[in-house]
Design a protein around this motif. Structure first.
Motif, short mmCIF file in Angstrom:
data_model
loop_
_atom_site.label_atom_id
_atom_site.label_comp_id
_atom_site.label_asym_id
_atom_site.label_seq_id
_atom_site.Cartn_x
_atom_site.Cartn_y
_atom_site.Cartn_z
N SER A 1 100.33 -11.59 80.34
CA SER A 1 99.47 -12.76 80.47
C SER A 1 98.62 -12.91 79.20
O SER A 1 98.74 -12.12 78.26
CB SER A 1 98.55 -12.62 81.69
N ALA A 2 97.77 -13.90 79.22
CA ALA A 2 96.89 -14.11 78.06
C ALA A 2 95.93 -12.95 77.86
O ALA A 2 95.41 -12.75 76.76
CB ALA A 2 96.12 -15.41 78.23
N THR A 3 95.72 -12.16 78.91
CA THR A 3 94.76 -11.05 78.82
C THR A 3 95.44 -9.69 78.79
O THR A 3 94.76 -8.67 78.81
CB THR A 3 93.79 -11.11 80.01
N GLY A 4 96.78 -9.66 78.73
CA GLY A 4 97.46 -8.37 78.65
C GLY A 4 98.55 -8.23 79.70
O GLY A 4 98.86 -9.16 80.45
N TRP A 5 99.13 -7.05 79.76
CA TRP A 5 100.24 -6.79 80.69
C TRP A 5 99.74 -6.71 82.12
O TRP A 5 98.71 -6.11 82.40
CB TRP A 5 100.94 -5.49 80.31
N LYS A 6 100.51 -7.31 83.04
CA LYS A 6 100.20 -7.32 84.46
C LYS A 6 101.39 -6.77 85.25
O LYS A 6 102.54 -6.94 84.86
CB LYS A 6 99.92 -8.75 84.95
N THR A 7 101.09 -6.13 86.38
CA THR A 7 102.15 -5.66 87.26
C THR A 7 102.74 -6.84 88.02
O THR A 7 102.00 -7.64 88.60
CB THR A 7 101.60 -4.62 88.26
N ALA A 8 104.05 -6.94 88.04
CA ALA A 8 104.73 -8.07 88.67
C ALA A 8 104.91 -7.82 90.16
O ALA A 8 105.00 -6.67 90.62
CB ALA A 8 106.08 -8.31 88.02
N ALA A 9 104.98 -8.91 90.92
CA ALA A 9 105.24 -8.84 92.35
C ALA A 9 105.86 -10.15 92.79
O ALA A 9 105.72 -11.18 92.13
CB ALA A 9 103.95 -8.57 93.14
N ALA A 10 106.57 -10.12 93.92
CA ALA A 10 107.18 -11.33 94.46
C ALA A 10 107.29 -11.18 95.98
O ALA A 10 107.64 -10.12 96.48
CB ALA A 10 108.56 -11.58 93.86
N GLY A 11 106.97 -12.25 96.70
CA GLY A 11 106.95 -12.18 98.15
C GLY A 11 108.23 -12.61 98.84
O GLY A 11 108.43 -12.32 100.02
N LEU A 12 109.13 -13.30 98.14
CA LEU A 12 110.34 -13.82 98.74
C LEU A 12 111.21 -12.69 99.29
O LEU A 12 111.42 -11.68 98.62
CB LEU A 12 111.14 -14.61 97.70
N HIS A 13 111.71 -12.87 100.52
CA HIS A 13 112.71 -11.93 101.04
C HIS A 13 113.85 -11.85 100.03
O HIS A 13 114.39 -12.86 99.58
CB HIS A 13 113.25 -12.43 102.39
N LEU A 14 114.21 -10.64 99.62
CA LEU A 14 115.05 -10.48 98.45
C LEU A 14 116.48 -10.99 98.66
O LEU A 14 117.03 -11.66 97.81
CB LEU A 14 115.08 -9.01 98.04
N SER A 15 117.11 -10.64 99.74
CA SER A 15 118.49 -11.02 100.07
C SER A 15 119.47 -10.36 99.12
O SER A 15 119.12 -9.85 98.04
CB SER A 15 118.70 -12.53 100.08
N ALA A 16 120.74 -10.45 99.48
CA ALA A 16 121.81 -9.84 98.68
C ALA A 16 122.10 -10.60 97.40
O ALA A 16 123.02 -10.25 96.66
CB ALA A 16 123.08 -9.71 99.52
N SER A 17 121.33 -11.65 97.13
CA SER A 17 121.47 -12.33 95.84
C SER A 17 120.84 -11.51 94.72
O SER A 17 121.14 -11.74 93.55
CB SER A 17 120.82 -13.71 95.89
N GLY A 18 119.94 -10.55 95.07
CA GLY A 18 119.28 -9.82 94.01
C GLY A 18 118.46 -8.64 94.46
O GLY A 18 117.46 -8.30 93.83
N SER A 19 118.86 -7.96 95.55
CA SER A 19 118.02 -6.92 96.12
C SER A 19 118.27 -5.53 95.57
O SER A 19 117.46 -4.62 95.75
CB SER A 19 118.21 -6.88 97.64
N LEU A 20 119.36 -5.31 94.86
CA LEU A 20 119.80 -3.96 94.50
C LEU A 20 118.84 -3.28 93.52
O LEU A 20 118.32 -3.91 92.60
CB LEU A 20 121.19 -4.04 93.88
N THR A 21 118.62 -1.98 93.72
CA THR A 21 117.84 -1.16 92.82
C THR A 21 118.66 0.05 92.39
O THR A 21 119.57 0.49 93.08
CB THR A 21 116.54 -0.65 93.47
N GLY A 22 118.28 0.61 91.23
CA GLY A 22 118.94 1.81 90.74
C GLY A 22 118.60 2.02 89.28
O GLY A 22 117.86 1.24 88.67
N SER A 23 119.12 3.07 88.71
CA SER A 23 118.87 3.39 87.30
C SER A 23 119.99 2.82 86.44
O SER A 23 121.05 2.40 86.93
CB SER A 23 118.81 4.90 87.11
N LEU A 24 119.77 2.82 85.15
CA LEU A 24 120.82 2.41 84.23
C LEU A 24 121.99 3.40 84.26
O LEU A 24 123.15 3.02 84.12
CB LEU A 24 120.26 2.28 82.81
#
Length: 514
Positions: free
Chosen positions: A214-237
């Motif tokens: 942001s204009a004042t520096g780095w912020k932790t991101a968040a999102a409230g939308l139910h993730l769904s199988a369009s983009g829910s996967l987590t893991g490492s590289l």
């Protein structure tokens, strides 16, 4: 086409990208290079966690976002035993869907030709913030209330997450969960830590935060939308690279997947697209690549594979400003010793609009923004300016002062804007009856929201009853068009073109009646 590859040049290109993230107190990311059996190189930079100072590595767990799509498509169609066919209309499995949405096929829902309005972008146009929490069942009910499409199914290609949400709902109604399929058919056989949480707030082991500046520096991101199988996967590289190697080997969990998902898909008129089922086709010189990207608030991901040479590269990042597709193109260009096409600046900078349609195009220094979605432009052999995107393909050229060509494989013609002053005719409140959402036009500003959440954006007339507006939405800026037709106004953005607000003539009174 030469089969020569230069792993050292690719690693040098990857390190050049990740070294930019080695700034004090900044997030970062990582890039891997691999063939079907060996991790050939890795480059890392920046921090995985700004609080603890942990360095980013290929074992840092992130949100893959839309890289999820090809994995879900593979599991749903090849491993779920749910009896789904890409020719099935959605309404066959989801009878609550109405109108043209019910007739969209599963294949069209997954290959971006279905015209399905994107849920997140539609909610944003209603004034619902990226931070507001939404649940899966309520979102399906919301989609089922109208059934309208952005465009007739099969007539163009345009990105939307909604098809994957709907197909996941079909599986859920059959008692089949994405997470269960994921563990049984991929994570356990490959011994990798893939997970598919349904909300941003579910606990994911070792997940690193995502960040935006942001204009004042780095912020932790968040999102409230139910993730769904369009983009829910987590893991490492590292885990993602292992899965991609399985695809290249065409054995084990990845057997038959790339061949099935990357088969040619077509519009209704037979025009081939470059987007399969969660897999996008790309070219560098004579080399045919497949891959996909992902973008969540504070996270960026991309992978590119060369199936013929059985090699590829992947990138993950926990910073919003990462240009993941451009970065991996540079890496693959170095790997294949094949230059990328030159960037194009042959289109004149400016703001353009279609005639008698709510479509607009902005051009600025070789970047074209169509309905608010931007793509870098490159010089094609025929002299036109093209994007390298499979889900937002562009092929444009100047025609005098106008721009014509194709966007999303549909013909488009844009002329320089002829702004007219219509503001005095549209002042007041505009209301969306189905959702009870509303916005106000006061002077040259649109105001939306309630109380301290009320946001505003300046209106820019672009002629013929159309005005553009940009407004903040968490770490992003939403850009959309107001298209006025009598007492109705259509809200148009790249991924959502179905909302119609109406003039609130009576200004509903909240005073109790006698």
């Amino acid at each position: 086409m030469t089969s020569r590859v230069n792993w050292q040049a690719a690693l040098d290109a990857a390190q050049k990208i990740t070294q930019r993230w080695n700034q004090p107190g900044e997030p970062g990311g990582a890039i891997t290079l691999f063939d079907s059996s060996t991790l050939r190189g890795e480059a890392c930079g920046g921090l995985a966690n700004l609080t603890t100072g942990e360095q980013f590595s290929i074992d840092s767990v992130v949100r893959y976002a839309s890289v999820t799509k090809h994995i879900f498509a593979a599991l749903a169609l090849l491993r779920s035993h749910a009896g789904l066919s890409t020719d099935d209309p959605l309404g066959q499995h989801l009878p609550q869907l109405k109108g043209p949405m019910a007739k969209v096929t599963l294949g069209q829902a997954l290959d971006m030709t279905g015209g399905l309005p994107d849920v997140r972008e539609t909610l944003s146009l209603l004034g619902i913030s990226v931070y507001n929490v939404t649940e899966a069942d309520a979102l399906i009910d919301f989609l089922a209330t109208d059934g309208s499409l952005n465009f007739a199914a099969g007539t163009e290609i345009s990105y939307s997450n909604t098809g994957y949400r709907l197909v996941e709902t079909i599986l859920k109604q059959k008692g089949i969960l994405f997470e269960d399929l994921l563990q049984r058919h991929i994570a356990q056989p490959l011994d990798i830590a893939f997970h598919a949480p349904e909300s941003w707030f579910d606990i994911v082991p070792n997940l690193v935060p995502g960040y935006w500046k942001s204009a004042t520096g780095w912020k932790t991101a968040a999102a409230g939308l139910h993730l769904s199988a369009s983009g829910s996967l987590t893991g490492s590289l590292r885990s993602l690279s292992s899965w991609l190697q399985s695809l290249l080997k065409d054995s084990g969990p990845g057997a038959g997947v790339l061949k099935h998902l990357s088969q040619p898909r077509f519009l209704k008129d037979g025009t081939p697209t470059a987007y399969g089922l969660g897999i996008a086709h790309s070219k560098i010189g004579g080399h045919q690549l497949v891959g996909h990207g992902g973008s969540h608030a504070g996270y960026k991901t991309y992978f590119l594979l060369h199936p013929e040479l059985q090699m590829g590269a992947a990138l993950v990042s926990n910073r919003e400003d990462t240009a993941s597709f451009t970065a991996l193109l540079e890496v693959m260009s170095a790997l294949l010793e094949t230059p990328l096409p030159a960037r194009s600046t042959s289109l004149k900078d400016g703001l353009y609009a279609s005639k008698a349609e709510p479509y607009w195009l902005s051009v600025n220094n070789g970047v074209a923004s169509y309905l608010g979605a931007s793509e870098n432009l490159y010089q094609a052999e025929d002299g036109s300016s093209v994007s390298l995107s499979a889900h937002l393909p562009m092929r444009l050229e100047m025609n005098g002062d106008a721009i014509e060509g194709e966007i999303g494989l549909a013909r488009r013609f844009f002329a320089p804007i002829e702004a007219n002053d219509c503001l005095n005719m549209i002042q007041g409140r505009w209301f969306h009856p189905e959702s009870k959402a509303a916005f106000d036009i006061e002077g040259d500003e649109l105001k939306m929201g309630i109380g301290p959440l009320r946001a505003s954006g300046k209106l820019v007339p672009v002629g013929e009853g159309r005005l553009l507006v940009k407004m903040p939405d968490g770490p992003w800026e939403k850009s959309f068009c107001l298209y006025f037709q009598g007492y109705d106004v259509h809200l148009i953005s790249n991924r959502s073109r179905v909302l119609i607000f109406r003039r609130d003539e009576c200004r509903i009174s909240w005073e109790p009646t006698a």
